[in-house]
Design an enzyme around this catalytic site. Structure first.
Site, short mmCIF file in Angstrom:
data_model
loop_
_atom_site.label_atom_id
_atom_site.label_comp_id
_atom_site.label_asym_id
_atom_site.label_seq_id
_atom_site.Cartn_x
_atom_site.Cartn_y
_atom_site.Cartn_z
N GLY A 1 0.77 -1.24 0.00
CA GLY A 1 0.00 0.00 0.00
C GLY A 1 0.80 1.29 0.00
O GLY A 1 0.37 2.30 0.55
N MET B 1 -4.77 -6.83 -6.77
CA MET B 1 -4.36 -7.92 -7.65
C MET B 1 -5.51 -8.83 -8.08
O MET B 1 -5.34 -10.04 -8.20
CB MET B 1 -3.26 -8.75 -6.97
CG MET B 1 -2.02 -7.94 -6.61
SD MET B 1 -1.28 -7.11 -8.03
CE MET B 1 -0.45 -8.49 -8.80
N HIS C 1 -0.24 1.80 -13.03
CA HIS C 1 0.46 0.65 -13.62
C HIS C 1 1.95 1.00 -13.71
O HIS C 1 2.31 2.09 -14.17
CB HIS C 1 -0.10 0.35 -15.01
CG HIS C 1 0.54 -0.84 -15.64
ND1 HIS C 1 0.27 -2.13 -15.22
CD2 HIS C 1 1.45 -0.94 -16.64
CE1 HIS C 1 0.99 -2.97 -15.94
NE2 HIS C 1 1.71 -2.28 -16.81
N GLU D 1 5.51 6.99 -9.16
CA GLU D 1 4.10 6.60 -8.96
C GLU D 1 3.49 7.45 -7.86
O GLU D 1 2.36 7.92 -7.94
CB GLU D 1 4.01 5.12 -8.58
CG GLU D 1 4.45 4.17 -9.69
CD GLU D 1 4.23 2.70 -9.32
OE1 GLU D 1 3.28 2.39 -8.59
OE2 GLU D 1 5.04 1.87 -9.76
C1 GRF Z 1 2.75 -0.63 -7.76
O1 GRF Z 1 3.95 -0.82 -8.46
C2 GRF Z 1 1.63 -0.37 -8.72
O2 GRF Z 1 2.02 0.33 -9.86
C3 GRF Z 1 1.17 -1.75 -9.10
O3 GRF Z 1 1.30 -2.51 -7.93
C4 GRF Z 1 2.29 -1.92 -7.09
C5 GRF Z 1 1.65 -1.65 -5.77
O4 GRF Z 1 2.57 -1.19 -4.82
N1 GRF Z 1 -0.16 -1.72 -9.65
P1 GRF Z 1 2.05 -0.55 -3.49
O5 GRF Z 1 1.21 -1.61 -2.78
O6 GRF Z 1 1.26 0.67 -3.81
O7 GRF Z 1 3.28 -0.23 -2.69
#
Ligand code: GRF
Length: 224
Positions: A20, A98, A117, A182
């Site tokens: 997260g 997921m 993504h 991100e």
């Molecule tokens: C991130 O790399 C996101 O882009 C992908 O899954 C990962 C999640 O990481 N969809 P987090 O749980 O937000 O640290």
């Protein structure tokens, strides 16, 4: 609306399955009262997701709906939907969630469901994006926030960030630099969507607010 009525902040659910870190970046951005979205719920399909603990510690409502307890995808999603409606959710951010979502669920949230993504879409849809980018020898990699449509990792792109691939990168080092970006573009994209500062034509999302293009990223950046 009277002068002292605070503007409505879009009630947003963040759907996670793991650590997260993107969720945390959204919670941090939404901690500011001027941010156009509030994180009203963090929901996981895995009851043991670390992100649930982090969200609870931040004072956010959390829930887990274990997909393994449902006979099929549709009944799992109906339970999700019921909870989202119960919490008056208006926008959803997928953040490392997921589970593949059905066309039915995506249809319920059309234009109100976004995803992050870890690649520059439409390149590297699916999993193991950093390994695949390294194996292909690309020089620029990155991340994308997009509206979710039934086809996986497709849908109008809201924001992207690019990072230069280094000669000595491993999947872990490259992934870490992408993840940093991100955490920059996801809150930015949520802010744009929650404020309605965009228009969509086909696959193209245009901002209806002022924006400034960053300088082009060229890789490799050779020393002169
Ligand atoms: C991130 O790399 C996101 O882009 C992908 O899954 C990962 C999640 O990481 N969809 P987090 O749980 O937000 O640290």
């Amino acid at each position: 609306m009277s002068a002292n009525t605070a503007p409505h902040r879009k009630r947003t659910a963040v759907l996670i399955s793991g650590r997260g870190s993107n969720m945390v970046s959204l919670i941090k951005a939404a901690a500011s009262k001027s941010f156009p979205a509030e994180i009203a719920l963090v929901l996981s399909n895995r009851p043991d997701a670390q992100g649930l603990v982090t969200a609870k510690d931040a004072g956010i409502a959390t829930a887990a709906i274990d997909h393994k307890l449902y006979p099929d995808r549709e009944s799992f999603e109906r339970a999700l939907q019921a909870l989202l409606v119960e919490h008056n959710i208006e926008l959803i951010c997928l953040a490392g969630f997921m589970r593949v979502l059905t066309a039915w669920f995506v249809g319920q949230w059309s234009g109100r469901l976004i995803n992050i993504h870890p690649a520059l879409l439409p390149s590297y849809r699916g999993l193991h994006t950093h390994d695949r980018a390294l194996a292909d020898g690309v020089k620029i990699h990155g991340c994308t926030v997009h509206f979710v449509v039934p086809a996986m990792d497709e849908g109008p792109i809201i924001a992207q960030a690019a990072v230069a691939v280094r000669d000595d990168d491993t999947s872990a080092t490259l992934g870490a630099r992408v993840l940093e970006q991100e955490h920059v573009i996801y809150p930015m994209a949520l802010g744009i969507v929650a404020a309605g500062q965009f228009s969509t034509e086909g696959n193209r999302v245009a901002l209806t607010t002022q924006w400034q293009a960053p300088q082009a990223l060229v890789a490799p950046a050779v020393k002169s």
